[in-house]
Design a protein around this motif. Structure first.
Motif, PDB file in Angstrom:
ATOM      1  N   ASP A  46     -43.771  53.719  69.640  1.00  0.00           N
ATOM      2  CA  ASP A  46     -43.749  54.397  70.934  1.00  0.00           C
ATOM      3  C   ASP A  46     -45.047  55.186  71.030  1.00  0.00           C
ATOM      4  O   ASP A  46     -45.211  56.216  70.372  1.00  0.00           O
ATOM      5  CB  ASP A  46     -42.535  55.319  71.040  1.00  0.00           C
ATOM      6  N   GLU A  47     -45.979  54.704  71.812  1.00  0.00           N
ATOM      7  CA  GLU A  47     -47.314  55.303  71.897  1.00  0.00           C
ATOM      8  C   GLU A  47     -47.291  56.730  72.443  1.00  0.00           C
ATOM      9  O   GLU A  47     -48.261  57.469  72.293  1.00  0.00           O
ATOM     10  CB  GLU A  47     -48.230  54.434  72.768  1.00  0.00           C
ATOM     11  N   THR A  48     -46.182  57.139  73.072  1.00  0.00           N
ATOM     12  CA  THR A  48     -46.111  58.488  73.633  1.00  0.00           C
ATOM     13  C   THR A  48     -45.772  59.532  72.563  1.00  0.00           C
ATOM     14  O   THR A  48     -45.915  60.727  72.819  1.00  0.00           O
ATOM     15  CB  THR A  48     -45.059  58.566  74.755  1.00  0.00           C
ATOM     16  N   LYS A  49     -45.331  59.074  71.401  1.00  0.00           N
ATOM     17  CA  LYS A  49     -44.965  60.008  70.337  1.00  0.00           C
ATOM     18  C   LYS A  49     -46.197  60.387  69.524  1.00  0.00           C
ATOM     19  O   LYS A  49     -47.138  59.610  69.396  1.00  0.00           O
ATOM     20  CB  LYS A  49     -43.901  59.398  69.419  1.00  0.00           C
ATOM     21  N   LYS A  50     -46.149  61.563  68.912  1.00  0.00           N
ATOM     22  CA  LYS A  50     -47.295  62.086  68.177  1.00  0.00           C
ATOM     23  C   LYS A  50     -47.717  61.150  67.054  1.00  0.00           C
ATOM     24  O   LYS A  50     -48.902  60.886  66.850  1.00  0.00           O
ATOM     25  CB  LYS A  50     -46.967  63.470  67.632  1.00  0.00           C
ATOM     26  N   LYS A  52     -46.578  57.982  66.763  1.00  0.00           N
ATOM     27  CA  LYS A  52     -46.425  56.660  67.376  1.00  0.00           C
ATOM     28  C   LYS A  52     -45.281  55.830  66.806  1.00  0.00           C
ATOM     29  O   LYS A  52     -44.745  54.963  67.505  1.00  0.00           O
ATOM     30  CB  LYS A  52     -47.730  55.866  67.351  1.00  0.00           C
ATOM     31  N   TYR A  54     -41.553  55.167  66.100  1.00  0.00           N
ATOM     32  CA  TYR A  54     -40.297  55.724  66.609  1.00  0.00           C
ATOM     33  C   TYR A  54     -39.330  55.853  65.445  1.00  0.00           C
ATOM     34  O   TYR A  54     -38.976  54.864  64.803  1.00  0.00           O
ATOM     35  CB  TYR A  54     -39.704  54.856  67.719  1.00  0.00           C
ATOM     36  N   TYR A  58     -36.336  61.296  66.128  1.00  0.00           N
ATOM     37  CA  TYR A  58     -36.251  61.293  67.584  1.00  0.00           C
ATOM     38  C   TYR A  58     -34.861  60.905  68.071  1.00  0.00           C
ATOM     39  O   TYR A  58     -34.411  61.359  69.119  1.00  0.00           O
ATOM     40  CB  TYR A  58     -37.275  60.319  68.181  1.00  0.00           C
ATOM     41  N   LYS A 103     -34.097  49.503  72.815  1.00  0.00           N
ATOM     42  CA  LYS A 103     -34.534  50.153  74.060  1.00  0.00           C
ATOM     43  C   LYS A 103     -33.353  50.839  74.732  1.00  0.00           C
ATOM     44  O   LYS A 103     -33.458  51.968  75.222  1.00  0.00           O
ATOM     45  CB  LYS A 103     -35.152  49.116  75.005  1.00  0.00           C
ATOM     46  N   GLU A 108     -35.896  54.397  75.641  1.00  0.00           N
ATOM     47  CA  GLU A 108     -37.359  54.342  75.696  1.00  0.00           C
ATOM     48  C   GLU A 108     -37.795  52.923  76.086  1.00  0.00           C
ATOM     49  O   GLU A 108     -37.857  52.023  75.256  1.00  0.00           O
ATOM     50  CB  GLU A 108     -37.957  54.722  74.330  1.00  0.00           C
ATOM     51  N   GLN A 110     -40.677  51.835  76.903  1.00  0.00           N
ATOM     52  CA  GLN A 110     -42.006  51.473  76.408  1.00  0.00           C
ATOM     53  C   GLN A 110     -41.996  51.090  74.933  1.00  0.00           C
ATOM     54  O   GLN A 110     -43.043  50.750  74.365  1.00  0.00           O
ATOM     55  CB  GLN A 110     -42.999  52.619  76.641  1.00  0.00           C
TER      56      GLN A 110
END
Length: 244
Positions: A46-50, A52, A54, A58, A103, A108, A110
């Motif tokens: 997940d590119e939105t996570k610090k 990346k 997953y 989370y 997903k 998520e 993405q």
């Protein structure tokens, strides 16, 4: 003064083909330059996570799924990864149903999958070092302190070892030393710093907050030790080891 050589046996071997899912108990495995063959070789991104990757930090529901290799080790590609859902359904990593399942589980959209190779798995997915080791004596000491049995799977080790000298937390003295298991050599690097995942029983996802509270209070939030690979080879449950 001559330091006493610590000896013991490999009690459990655990590999996690998919990062943050439950793993598989093995009778034997090949130790590669990055750790156990195939350990954390399949990851959700997940590119939105610090970081990346997953992870269960989370969404703890990942811990209730189990991953295992459906076949023998291969040199150039991994066997298919079979995933078992908490309700008993099974599917494979390479199937579209797998990505759709996670997903939906995480919410998520993405999210995507990445698979490394048998020749190389980077440190990121494998946590901070190649191999995580726990001792049965330290686990029993923690159980006595808390006053209840603990599911060791919550600590996500690669090796659980039993010691001939059954002294709790003797692994605190191993840093910089070498663990020899037959032809395999590992260097003991440092403590493993813990997070809330140790509180979670993987099958039920029930939490016992006393576990982490006790580790923070009595152990400065350390439990288990990390090791890096010096020499590769094969290890089996029951193998004798020495710390020198």
């Amino acid at each position: 003064m001559v330091n006493k050589v610590v000896t013991g046996k490999i009690h459990e071997i655990i590999r996690y083909p998919v990062k943050s899912l439950q793993g598989e108990r093995l009778r034997n495995t090949n130790i590669k330059e990055y750790g156990l063959y195939g350990d954390r070789s399949h990851v959700f991104i997940d590119e939105t996570k610090k970081k990346k990757y997953y992870m269960a930090t989370y969404n703890q529901k990942l811990l209730s799924y189990r991953a295992e290799f459906a076949g023998e080790d291969k040199a150039t590609e991994y066997p298919d990864v079979k995933i078992t859902a908490p309700d008993g359904r099974t599917f494979y990593w390479h199937e579209q149903a797998c990505l759709e399942e996670f997903k939906q589980l995480t919410g998520e959209n993405q999210l995507y999958q990445k698979t490394f190779t048998p020749q190389h798995v980077p440190i990121g997915p494998i946590e901070e070092e190649h191999i995580l080791i726990l001792t049965t004596s330290s686990l029993k000491a923690l159980e006595r302190k808390i006053g209840t049995a603990i599911d060791w799977r919550s600590f996500r080790p690669n090796f659980i070892v039993s010691l001939d000298d059954d002294t709790p937390f003797i692994e605190d003295q191993w840093f910089g030393k070498t663990m020899k298991i037959g032809e395999v050599e590992l260097q003991i690097k440092r403590h493993c710093e813990r997070c809330t995942i140790v509180n979670i029983e993987p099958d039920t996802l029930k939490a016992n907050t006393n576990i982490l509270k006790t580790i923070v209070k009595d152990r400065n939030n350390y439990f288990g030790v990390y090791a890096s690979v010096i020499k590769t080879g094969k290890v089996s449950v029951g193998d004798e080891f020495s710390i020198i």
